[in-house]
Write an enzyme that holds these catalytic residues in place. Structure first.
Site, PDB file in Angstrom:
ATOM      1  CB  THR A  74       3.620  10.848  29.985  1.00  0.00           C
ATOM      2  OG1 THR A  74       4.844  11.532  30.255  1.00  0.00           O
ATOM      3  CG2 THR A  74       3.245   9.933  31.117  1.00  0.00           C
ATOM      4  CD  GLU A 138       4.133  14.501  32.104  1.00  0.00           C
ATOM      5  OE1 GLU A 138       4.338  13.283  32.216  1.00  0.00           O
ATOM      6  OE2 GLU A 138       4.777  15.355  32.707  1.00  0.00           O
TER       7      GLU A 138
HETATM    8  P1  ADP Z   1       9.129  12.923  27.340  1.00  0.00           P
HETATM    9  O1  ADP Z   1       9.635  13.472  28.628  1.00  0.00           O
HETATM   10  O2  ADP Z   1       9.880  13.463  26.149  1.00  0.00           O
HETATM   11  O3  ADP Z   1       7.656  13.098  27.232  1.00  0.00           O
HETATM   12  P2  ADP Z   1       8.703  10.113  27.899  1.00  0.00           P
HETATM   13  O4  ADP Z   1       9.718   9.196  28.473  1.00  0.00           O
HETATM   14  O5  ADP Z   1       7.545  10.524  28.737  1.00  0.00           O
HETATM   15  O6  ADP Z   1       9.475  11.365  27.353  1.00  0.00           O
HETATM   16  O7  ADP Z   1       8.170   9.399  26.597  1.00  0.00           O
HETATM   17  C1  ADP Z   1       7.118   9.964  25.876  1.00  0.00           C
HETATM   18  C2  ADP Z   1       7.139   9.627  24.406  1.00  0.00           C
HETATM   19  O8  ADP Z   1       7.109   8.202  24.226  1.00  0.00           O
HETATM   20  C3  ADP Z   1       5.916  10.159  23.690  1.00  0.00           C
HETATM   21  O9  ADP Z   1       6.086  11.497  23.260  1.00  0.00           O
HETATM   22  C4  ADP Z   1       5.768   9.198  22.527  1.00  0.00           C
HETATM   23  O10 ADP Z   1       6.524   9.652  21.409  1.00  0.00           O
HETATM   24  C5  ADP Z   1       6.391   7.884  23.047  1.00  0.00           C
HETATM   25  N1  ADP Z   1       5.402   6.846  23.412  1.00  0.00           N
HETATM   26  C6  ADP Z   1       5.527   5.527  23.040  1.00  0.00           C
HETATM   27  N2  ADP Z   1       4.513   4.804  23.535  1.00  0.00           N
HETATM   28  C7  ADP Z   1       3.716   5.654  24.236  1.00  0.00           C
HETATM   29  C8  ADP Z   1       2.477   5.459  24.956  1.00  0.00           C
HETATM   30  N3  ADP Z   1       1.880   4.276  25.059  1.00  0.00           N
HETATM   31  N4  ADP Z   1       1.924   6.562  25.544  1.00  0.00           N
HETATM   32  C9  ADP Z   1       2.528   7.773  25.461  1.00  0.00           C
HETATM   33  N5  ADP Z   1       3.678   7.999  24.789  1.00  0.00           N
HETATM   34  C10 ADP Z   1       4.286   6.963  24.167  1.00  0.00           C
HETATM   35  N1  RBF Z   2       3.541  12.995  39.297  1.00  0.00           N
HETATM   36  C1  RBF Z   2       3.450  13.410  40.580  1.00  0.00           C
HETATM   37  O1  RBF Z   2       4.322  14.109  41.063  1.00  0.00           O
HETATM   38  N2  RBF Z   2       2.388  13.038  41.365  1.00  0.00           N
HETATM   39  C2  RBF Z   2       1.399  12.249  40.904  1.00  0.00           C
HETATM   40  O2  RBF Z   2       0.451  11.955  41.635  1.00  0.00           O
HETATM   41  C3  RBF Z   2       1.481  11.765  39.552  1.00  0.00           C
HETATM   42  N3  RBF Z   2       0.544  10.940  39.027  1.00  0.00           N
HETATM   43  C4  RBF Z   2       0.649  10.499  37.743  1.00  0.00           C
HETATM   44  C5  RBF Z   2      -0.331   9.657  37.216  1.00  0.00           C
HETATM   45  C6  RBF Z   2      -0.250   9.192  35.913  1.00  0.00           C
HETATM   46  C7  RBF Z   2      -1.323   8.279  35.376  1.00  0.00           C
HETATM   47  C8  RBF Z   2       0.852   9.571  35.098  1.00  0.00           C
HETATM   48  C9  RBF Z   2       0.957   9.069  33.701  1.00  0.00           C
HETATM   49  C10 RBF Z   2       1.823  10.406  35.603  1.00  0.00           C
HETATM   50  C11 RBF Z   2       1.746  10.880  36.941  1.00  0.00           C
HETATM   51  N4  RBF Z   2       2.706  11.705  37.480  1.00  0.00           N
HETATM   52  C12 RBF Z   2       2.595  12.164  38.776  1.00  0.00           C
HETATM   53  C13 RBF Z   2       3.577  12.452  36.581  1.00  0.00           C
HETATM   54  C14 RBF Z   2       4.912  11.923  36.461  1.00  0.00           C
HETATM   55  O3  RBF Z   2       5.624  12.590  37.473  1.00  0.00           O
HETATM   56  C15 RBF Z   2       5.359  12.323  35.061  1.00  0.00           C
HETATM   57  O4  RBF Z   2       4.804  11.453  34.133  1.00  0.00           O
HETATM   58  C16 RBF Z   2       6.842  12.404  35.024  1.00  0.00           C
HETATM   59  O5  RBF Z   2       7.167  13.668  35.527  1.00  0.00           O
HETATM   60  C17 RBF Z   2       7.422  12.197  33.644  1.00  0.00           C
HETATM   61  O6  RBF Z   2       7.182  13.275  32.802  1.00  0.00           O
HETATM   62 MG    MG Z   3       6.444  12.497  28.950  1.00  0.00          MG
END
Ligand code: ADP
Ligand code: RBF
Ligand code: MG
Length: 208
Positions: A74, A138
């Site tokens: 995300t 996110e």
């Molecule tokens: P963070 O906690 O740093 O956000 P994540 O594990 O959520 O780490 O990974 C997010 C990162 O992954 C984004 O900032 C982006 O650089 C990369 N990324 C690669 N593919 C995707 C995608 N399909 N959607 C969102 N982020 C992506």
């Molecule tokens: N986190 C929650 O605690 N509850 C949720 O209902 C929840 N729904 C999510 C739905 C989507 C489509 C995504 C992408 C993330 C969601 N998360 C939710 C957030 C998730 O906890 C978060 O992506 C992680 O904390 C990693 O940053």
């Molecule tokens: Mg993220």
């Protein structure tokens, strides 16, 4: 009576855990009753105010949990990009379109198609499952990128609400619901009233 959770889960890819013989998972009551009745499309035939909501910001580092814990990266938006959305809607899961662009004057490491407008799902809130102390926005873009894009600009056009944030008792249940969120987002966005990929808010960088 809506679709049962096991009916919804029967469409899941084999890599996702299924309910054992239809036995209920040990999840909170509110969470369980919500999850058992999820509609496959969210929102009216055309977006209604406050949608579309436009967001823009430079992609930040988070805790690195999205990819590692949930198999769903995300892109985290900066706090400054949030006030308009927070004022207009409640925390929850949303759908729309997003575009990743290099910062002004910078060259991209990504492929041209990575800069197109792609469907997205967005989580706006406190991530109760992880007990976050700050509100975050996110975005998971439904596209396979060639590389990560921290420090790139992200534009997002939010078109609808999918569901409230839930406090899960298992990571697997959260992963399952995120998979359903993606399907709901795609099914909602293919409707004729949701053709926003050519909206002037997005740049035609990819076609340059
Ligand atoms: P963070 O906690 O740093 O956000 P994540 O594990 O959520 O780490 O990974 C997010 C990162 O992954 C984004 O900032 C982006 O650089 C990369 N990324 C690669 N593919 C995707 C995608 N399909 N959607 C969102 N982020 C992506
Ligand atoms: N986190 C929650 O605690 N509850 C949720 O209902 C929840 N729904 C999510 C739905 C989507 C489509 C995504 C992408 C993330 C969601 N998360 C939710 C957030 C998730 O906890 C978060 O992506 C992680 O904390 C990693 O940053
Ligand atoms: Mg993220």
């Amino acid at each position: 009576m809506g679709q049962t959770l096991s009916a919804l889960c029967s469409n899941m890819p084999a890599t996702h855990p299924h309910l054992p013989n239809g036995l209920p998972r040990p999840v909170q009551l509110q969470t369980q009753s919500f999850r058992a009745n999820r509609p496959s499309i969210a929102g009216p035939d055309t977006p209604e105010p406050p949608y579309p909501i436009l967001l823009e910001g430079v992609v930040q580092h988070g805790f690195g949990r999205g990819s590692k814990d949930l198999g769903c990266p995300t892109a985290n938006l900066p706090d400054e990009s949030l006030p308009d959305m927070v004022a207009a809607v409640k925390p929850g899961v949303y759908y729309g379109y997003a575009q990743v662009l290099p910062l002004e004057g910078q060259k991209s490491r990504l492929r041209p198609e990575d800069h197109q407008v792609w469907p997205m799902v967005m989580s706006l809130g406190w991530n109760p499952f992880y007990k976050n102390e700050r509100m975050t926005a996110e975005i998971h873009v439904m596209h396979e990128f060639s590389d990560d894009f921290y420090g790139y600009n992200m534009r997002a056009l939010v078109l609808g609400y999918i569901r409230p944030e839930l406090d899960y008792t298992s990571r697997e249940a959260l992963i399952e619901d995120i998979e359903i969120d993606k399907k709901v987002a795609l099914a909602s966005l293919v409707r004729p009233g949701y053709k926003y990929t050519s909206d002037p808010f997005f740049s035609n960088h990819d076609k340059a």
